[in-house]
Design a protein around this motif. Structure first.
Motif, PDB file in Angstrom:
ATOM      1  N   SER A 106       8.205  59.581  97.312  1.00 50.41           N
ATOM      2  CA  SER A 106       6.725  58.963  98.937  1.00 50.41           C
ATOM      3  C   SER A 106       5.628  60.443  98.976  1.00 50.41           C
ATOM      4  O   SER A 106       4.895  60.697  99.582  1.00 50.41           O
ATOM      5  N   CYS A 107       5.949  60.998  98.061  1.00 49.96           N
ATOM      6  CA  CYS A 107       5.548  62.370  98.070  1.00 49.96           C
ATOM      7  C   CYS A 107       4.008  62.967  97.314  1.00 49.96           C
ATOM      8  O   CYS A 107       4.304  62.393  95.855  1.00 49.96           O
ATOM      9  N   PRO A 108       3.024  62.513  98.667  1.00 45.10           N
ATOM     10  CA  PRO A 108       1.655  62.214  97.227  1.00 45.10           C
ATOM     11  C   PRO A 108       0.823  63.927  95.949  1.00 45.10           C
ATOM     12  O   PRO A 108      -0.047  64.178  96.098  1.00 45.10           O
ATOM     13  N   ALA A 109       2.039  65.135  96.415  1.00 46.04           N
ATOM     14  CA  ALA A 109       1.484  66.402  96.166  1.00 46.04           C
ATOM     15  C   ALA A 109       1.598  65.907  94.555  1.00 46.04           C
ATOM     16  O   ALA A 109       1.660  65.407  93.835  1.00 46.04           O
ATOM     17  N   SER A 110       0.151  66.971  94.266  1.00 49.52           N
ATOM     18  CA  SER A 110       0.267  66.506  92.670  1.00 49.52           C
ATOM     19  C   SER A 110      -0.647  68.469  92.111  1.00 49.52           C
ATOM     20  O   SER A 110      -1.261  68.510  93.305  1.00 49.52           O
ATOM     21  N   PHE A 111      -0.744  68.877  91.395  1.00 51.08           N
ATOM     22  CA  PHE A 111      -1.068  69.854  90.805  1.00 51.08           C
ATOM     23  C   PHE A 111      -1.857  69.916  89.451  1.00 51.08           C
ATOM     24  O   PHE A 111      -0.977  69.341  88.258  1.00 51.08           O
ATOM     25  N   THR A 112      -2.682  71.042  89.334  1.00 49.99           N
ATOM     26  CA  THR A 112      -3.699  70.786  88.491  1.00 49.99           C
ATOM     27  C   THR A 112      -4.227  72.012  88.317  1.00 49.99           C
ATOM     28  O   THR A 112      -4.363  73.186  88.576  1.00 49.99           O
ATOM     29  N   ALA A 113      -3.934  72.556  87.136  1.00 47.35           N
ATOM     30  CA  ALA A 113      -4.037  74.441  86.464  1.00 47.35           C
ATOM     31  C   ALA A 113      -4.424  74.274  85.246  1.00 47.35           C
ATOM     32  O   ALA A 113      -3.540  73.919  84.234  1.00 47.35           O
ATOM     33  N   GLU A 114      -4.006  75.834  84.968  1.00 46.62           N
ATOM     34  CA  GLU A 114      -5.177  75.776  83.148  1.00 46.62           C
ATOM     35  C   GLU A 114      -4.280  76.106  82.540  1.00 46.62           C
ATOM     36  O   GLU A 114      -4.181  76.034  81.155  1.00 46.62           O
ATOM     37  N   THR A 115      -3.180  76.486  83.145  1.00 47.38           N
ATOM     38  CA  THR A 115      -1.481  76.330  81.915  1.00 47.38           C
ATOM     39  C   THR A 115      -0.478  76.141  82.882  1.00 47.38           C
ATOM     40  O   THR A 115      -0.502  75.625  84.715  1.00 47.38           O
ATOM     41  N   ALA A 116       0.456  75.554  82.137  1.00 46.60           N
ATOM     42  CA  ALA A 116       1.646  74.935  82.694  1.00 46.60           C
ATOM     43  C   ALA A 116       2.431  75.790  83.257  1.00 46.60           C
ATOM     44  O   ALA A 116       3.284  75.612  84.362  1.00 46.60           O
ATOM     45  N   SER A 117       2.330  77.098  83.190  1.00 45.53           N
ATOM     46  CA  SER A 117       3.523  78.151  83.800  1.00 45.53           C
ATOM     47  C   SER A 117       2.655  78.204  85.504  1.00 45.53           C
ATOM     48  O   SER A 117       3.473  78.757  86.356  1.00 45.53           O
ATOM     49  N   GLU A 118       1.055  78.230  85.578  1.00 46.83           N
ATOM     50  CA  GLU A 118       0.756  78.454  86.566  1.00 46.83           C
ATOM     51  C   GLU A 118       0.987  76.932  87.433  1.00 46.83           C
ATOM     52  O   GLU A 118       1.407  77.156  88.573  1.00 46.83           O
ATOM     53  N   VAL A 119       1.166  75.826  87.051  1.00 45.10           N
ATOM     54  CA  VAL A 119       0.867  74.743  87.925  1.00 45.10           C
ATOM     55  C   VAL A 119       2.664  74.389  87.478  1.00 45.10           C
ATOM     56  O   VAL A 119       3.501  74.939  89.380  1.00 45.10           O
ATOM     57  N   MET A 120       3.898  74.951  87.490  1.00 50.03           N
ATOM     58  CA  MET A 120       5.210  75.892  87.722  1.00 50.03           C
ATOM     59  C   MET A 120       5.326  76.659  89.051  1.00 50.03           C
ATOM     60  O   MET A 120       6.212  75.814  90.282  1.00 50.03           O
ATOM     61  N   LYS A 121       4.097  77.791  89.390  1.00 48.02           N
ATOM     62  CA  LYS A 121       4.396  78.751  89.893  1.00 48.02           C
ATOM     63  C   LYS A 121       3.966  77.974  91.564  1.00 48.02           C
ATOM     64  O   LYS A 121       4.640  77.784  92.588  1.00 48.02           O
TER      65      LYS A 121
END
Length: 62
Positions: A15-30
Motif C-alpha cells: 500500500s506504500c506509494p513511495a518510489s525513488f529514482t536516482a543516477e546510481t543504485a547506491s543513491e537510491v539505497m540511501k
C-alpha cells in the motif's frame, strides 16, 4: 542510466506509494533507508543482510 525503487514491490509494503529514482543504485539505497526510517518507523541499521539484498534486487536500472 537511472535506477529506481518502488516501495510497494517489497513484501508487506503493497500500500506504500513511495518510489525513488536516482543516477546510481547506491543513491537510491540511501533514499530507501531514509524512507524506511521516516515513513515506516524502521531502523535501517537493524535490517538483516537478507532484507538489504531483497531491497537491492528491487532497485532496477532503466
Amino acid at each position: 542510466m537511472a535506477y529506481t525503487y518502488r516501495c510497494r514491490d517489497y513484501p508487506g509494503n503493497e500500500s506504500c506509494p513511495a518510489s525513488f529514482t536516482a543516477e546510481t543504485a547506491s543513491e537510491v539505497m540511501k533514499h530507501v533507508e531514509l524512507h524506511g526510517e521516516v515513513a515506516h518507523g524502521e531502523d535501517p541499521k537493524q535490517w538483516s543482510q537478507d532484507d538489504r539484498q531483497q531491497v537491492q534486487k528491487l532497485i532496477v536500472a532503466y
